[in-house]
Design a protein around this motif. Structure first.
Motif, PDB file in Angstrom:
ATOM      1  N   GLY A 187       0.794  -1.222   0.000  1.00  0.00           N
ATOM      2  CA  GLY A 187       0.000   0.000   0.000  1.00  0.00           C
ATOM      3  C   GLY A 187       0.825   1.269   0.000  1.00  0.00           C
ATOM      4  O   GLY A 187       0.309   2.359   0.280  1.00  0.00           O
ATOM      5  N   LYS A 188       2.121   1.160  -0.308  1.00  0.00           N
ATOM      6  CA  LYS A 188       2.994   2.338  -0.313  1.00  0.00           C
ATOM      7  C   LYS A 188       2.908   3.069  -1.651  1.00  0.00           C
ATOM      8  O   LYS A 188       2.754   2.437  -2.713  1.00  0.00           O
ATOM      9  CB  LYS A 188       4.453   1.932  -0.080  1.00  0.00           C
ATOM     10  CG  LYS A 188       4.671   1.059   1.156  1.00  0.00           C
ATOM     11  CD  LYS A 188       4.340   1.791   2.444  1.00  0.00           C
ATOM     12  CE  LYS A 188       4.646   0.894   3.652  1.00  0.00           C
ATOM     13  NZ  LYS A 188       4.322   1.569   4.929  1.00  0.00           N
ATOM     14  N   PRO A 189       3.011   4.402  -1.660  1.00  0.00           N
ATOM     15  CA  PRO A 189       3.005   5.153  -2.925  1.00  0.00           C
ATOM     16  C   PRO A 189       4.242   4.822  -3.757  1.00  0.00           C
ATOM     17  O   PRO A 189       5.326   4.608  -3.216  1.00  0.00           O
ATOM     18  CB  PRO A 189       3.002   6.612  -2.478  1.00  0.00           C
ATOM     19  CG  PRO A 189       3.535   6.600  -1.085  1.00  0.00           C
ATOM     20  CD  PRO A 189       3.127   5.295  -0.494  1.00  0.00           C
ATOM     21  N   LEU A 190       4.058   4.797  -5.070  1.00  0.00           N
ATOM     22  CA  LEU A 190       5.137   4.411  -5.987  1.00  0.00           C
ATOM     23  C   LEU A 190       5.460   5.572  -6.923  1.00  0.00           C
ATOM     24  O   LEU A 190       4.552   6.160  -7.525  1.00  0.00           O
ATOM     25  CB  LEU A 190       4.712   3.184  -6.801  1.00  0.00           C
ATOM     26  CG  LEU A 190       5.679   2.693  -7.876  1.00  0.00           C
ATOM     27  CD1 LEU A 190       7.027   2.304  -7.272  1.00  0.00           C
ATOM     28  CD2 LEU A 190       5.070   1.518  -8.648  1.00  0.00           C
ATOM     29  N   TYR A 191       6.748   5.871  -7.047  1.00  0.00           N
ATOM     30  CA  TYR A 191       7.219   6.934  -7.933  1.00  0.00           C
ATOM     31  C   TYR A 191       8.078   6.326  -9.044  1.00  0.00           C
ATOM     32  O   TYR A 191       9.070   5.644  -8.763  1.00  0.00           O
ATOM     33  CB  TYR A 191       8.039   7.966  -7.163  1.00  0.00           C
ATOM     34  CG  TYR A 191       7.214   8.797  -6.199  1.00  0.00           C
ATOM     35  CD1 TYR A 191       6.759  10.057  -6.552  1.00  0.00           C
ATOM     36  CD2 TYR A 191       6.868   8.300  -4.942  1.00  0.00           C
ATOM     37  CE1 TYR A 191       5.992  10.817  -5.684  1.00  0.00           C
ATOM     38  CE2 TYR A 191       6.102   9.046  -4.063  1.00  0.00           C
ATOM     39  CZ  TYR A 191       5.667  10.305  -4.438  1.00  0.00           C
ATOM     40  OH  TYR A 191       4.908  11.053  -3.575  1.00  0.00           O
ATOM     41  N   ALA A 192       7.688   6.563 -10.296  1.00  0.00           N
ATOM     42  CA  ALA A 192       8.462   6.108 -11.454  1.00  0.00           C
ATOM     43  C   ALA A 192       9.360   7.257 -11.887  1.00  0.00           C
ATOM     44  O   ALA A 192       8.879   8.317 -12.288  1.00  0.00           O
ATOM     45  CB  ALA A 192       7.513   5.719 -12.589  1.00  0.00           C
ATOM     46  N   ILE A 193      10.665   7.058 -11.808  1.00  0.00           N
ATOM     47  CA  ILE A 193      11.562   8.199 -11.981  1.00  0.00           C
ATOM     48  C   ILE A 193      12.572   7.970 -13.121  1.00  0.00           C
ATOM     49  O   ILE A 193      12.757   6.869 -13.619  1.00  0.00           O
ATOM     50  CB  ILE A 193      12.292   8.551 -10.661  1.00  0.00           C
ATOM     51  CG1 ILE A 193      13.187   7.398 -10.190  1.00  0.00           C
ATOM     52  CG2 ILE A 193      11.294   8.882  -9.569  1.00  0.00           C
ATOM     53  CD1 ILE A 193      14.600   7.541 -10.597  1.00  0.00           C
ATOM     54  N   ASN A 194      13.186   9.081 -13.514  1.00  0.00           N
ATOM     55  CA  ASN A 194      14.140   9.085 -14.618  1.00  0.00           C
ATOM     56  C   ASN A 194      15.534   8.704 -14.129  1.00  0.00           C
ATOM     57  O   ASN A 194      16.076   9.322 -13.213  1.00  0.00           O
ATOM     58  CB  ASN A 194      14.165  10.476 -15.267  1.00  0.00           C
ATOM     59  CG  ASN A 194      14.934  10.511 -16.563  1.00  0.00           C
ATOM     60  OD1 ASN A 194      16.133  10.247 -16.612  1.00  0.00           O
ATOM     61  ND2 ASN A 194      14.245  10.865 -17.640  1.00  0.00           N
ATOM     62  N   HIS A 195      16.111   7.705 -14.772  1.00  0.00           N
ATOM     63  CA  HIS A 195      17.435   7.198 -14.407  1.00  0.00           C
ATOM     64  C   HIS A 195      18.502   8.289 -14.464  1.00  0.00           C
ATOM     65  O   HIS A 195      19.376   8.366 -13.585  1.00  0.00           O
ATOM     66  CB  HIS A 195      17.786   6.062 -15.367  1.00  0.00           C
ATOM     67  CG  HIS A 195      19.176   5.547 -15.254  1.00  0.00           C
ATOM     68  ND1 HIS A 195      19.542   4.583 -14.347  1.00  0.00           N
ATOM     69  CD2 HIS A 195      20.314   5.861 -15.941  1.00  0.00           C
ATOM     70  CE1 HIS A 195      20.836   4.316 -14.483  1.00  0.00           C
ATOM     71  NE2 HIS A 195      21.320   5.078 -15.434  1.00  0.00           N
ATOM     72  N   LEU A 196      18.469   9.122 -15.488  1.00  0.00           N
ATOM     73  CA  LEU A 196      19.506  10.141 -15.666  1.00  0.00           C
ATOM     74  C   LEU A 196      19.413  11.216 -14.587  1.00  0.00           C
ATOM     75  O   LEU A 196      20.436  11.646 -14.034  1.00  0.00           O
ATOM     76  CB  LEU A 196      19.413  10.771 -17.057  1.00  0.00           C
ATOM     77  CG  LEU A 196      19.614   9.806 -18.226  1.00  0.00           C
ATOM     78  CD1 LEU A 196      19.450  10.541 -19.553  1.00  0.00           C
ATOM     79  CD2 LEU A 196      20.987   9.159 -18.155  1.00  0.00           C
TER      80      LEU A 196
END
Length: 401
Positions: free
Chosen positions: A110-119
């Protein structure tokens, strides 16, 4: 979905864009652990990363790496406030493993998920306070390289740690300094960025138009019979050679590409290494055709000088013309002793402060993903949810999906 602690969030970061399975945990800007499992040894006989092998290695390594990271940090999944994962750019199959793992954890906990930029994560690591990761002390810089050597030469390197390495610590109170740029040099990327706000305002000033610098190192090492990975082998051998023995081309430096500050050419801040690689191949062929011994050390030294010369000269030009006064050097090739040395010298001459993270935080790792994730949480950026897909060509201007 649980609401994260926005002030000092405990963030779990997952990295799987290439051949490193990385899990890092940070609390705000404090690094708790940086655990990495690399499949590099499985790619050596192929002379480069094989995407399918890398993907399968991520599958095997993820759970043990996650368990080790949680143990080293002394926390549980229940304690975590948010999860961050690299969603691109990178190898499609490798990214998918990390993204699917992160989504599964987010749904289960149930934790929030952040999709982030590798660079951009390579820049975010600069906000960590520089404490060594628990159970994973930095191995130190190569002989003749690293911050100790740069500082000894009186160069502008910020944040020297007790071990003589430059720690990241870019700004006070977890804030990036104004007028910040980032030079990222790795096996897959070579870019110069301007960072106005790390959470939502990143601009690419220049990049390679073909091979990345690290890729060129690997290909030239193969030509010279030095094996894989090529970067460390060439860096070591170059110290025994004469960089002035052969003059190799510096790509995209002709006036038609450079232009002027008032009328910039089409590739003023860009790089190209494919022609350099070809020049090395022709050079080796000429020695062999004449029946002469190939001067491998001289070729390695001359090749390396061509690479670091054009990278640093164009990076400094971009900084000068865009008002950048502080520069972060990151990426796996940042471990190269000559690149560190020449970048330090040219930054010093231009009045630019150079920041070099410890070597363990230059290469791909989960700590950098967690660090950027923490910045997004503290800035109040909405999480990505679980509907996003990995993007192998995610533009650097997209910090989070």
């Amino acid at each position: 979905m649980n609401k994260p602690n926005i002030h000092q969030p405990l963030v779990l970061g997952i990295e799987s864009s290439c051949d490193e399975t990385g899990v890092g945990i940070v609390r705000g800007t404090t690094l708790l652990t940086n655990t990495v499992s690399s499949s590099m040894d499985e790619h050596v006989r192929f002379g480069g990363v094989i995407p399918e092998i890398a993907s399968r290695a991520h599958l095997d390594a993820f759970v043990p790496t996650l368990q080790e990271a949680l143990h080293e940090a002394g926390v549980t999944l229940e304690d975590i406030d948010a999860i961050a994962v690299t969603s691109g750019p990178g190898l499609a199959g490798a990214l998918m493993v990390g993204v699917c793992a992160a989504k599964a954890l987010a749904v289960a906990t149930g934790k929030p998920l952040y999709a982030i930029n590798h660079l951009v994560a390579h820049v975010g690591v600069g906000l960590l306070d520089g404490k060594p990761a628990a159970g994973n002390p930095d191995g130190g810089a190569p002989a003749g390289g690293g911050a100790a050597g740069l500082a000894g030469a009186g160069l502008a390197v910020a944040g020297l740690g007790a071990d003589g390495l430059a720690v990241a610590g870019l700004g006070a109170d977890g804030r990036l300094p104004e007028n910040l740029g980032a030079l990222l040099v790795s096996g897959g990327h070579t870019e110069i960025l301007r960072i106005r706000r790390i959470t939502d305002d990143v601009e690419m000033l220049g990049s390679t138009i073909d091979d990345a610098a690290g890729e060129a190192y690997d290909k030239v090492a193969r030509l010279l019979g030095l094996g894989y990975p090529g970067g460390p082998a060439i860096d070591k051998l170059a110290k025994q050679g004469n960089a002035k023995a052969i003059r190799f081309p510096r790509g995209l430096t002709q006036p038609k590409y450079m232009g002027t500050e008032e009328e910039p050419g089409p590739h003023r801040y860009d790089w190209s290494f494919s022609g350099l690689k070809t020049a090395v191949a022709r050079c080796v062929e000429q020695f062999e055709a004449r029946g002469e011994d190939v001067p491998v050390a001289d070729i390695a030294a001359a090749f390396q000088e061509a690479v670091v010369d054009v990278i640093t000269s164009k990076a400094i030009l971009a900084c000068r013309e865009n008002g950048i006064t502080e520069l972060l050097l990151g990426g796996g090739v940042a471990a190269n002793s000559r690149l560190r040395e020449l970048t330090g010298q040219r930054c010093n001459a231009a009045g630019i402060t150079l920041h070099v993270p410890p070597l363990s935080l230059c290469t791909d790792n989960g700590a950098m993903v967690a660090a950027l994730g923490a910045q997004l949480v503290m800035a109040g950026i909405d999480p990505s949810g679980v509907a996003f897909a990995p993007d192998s060509s995610l533009p650097v201007t997209t910090v989070s999906v």
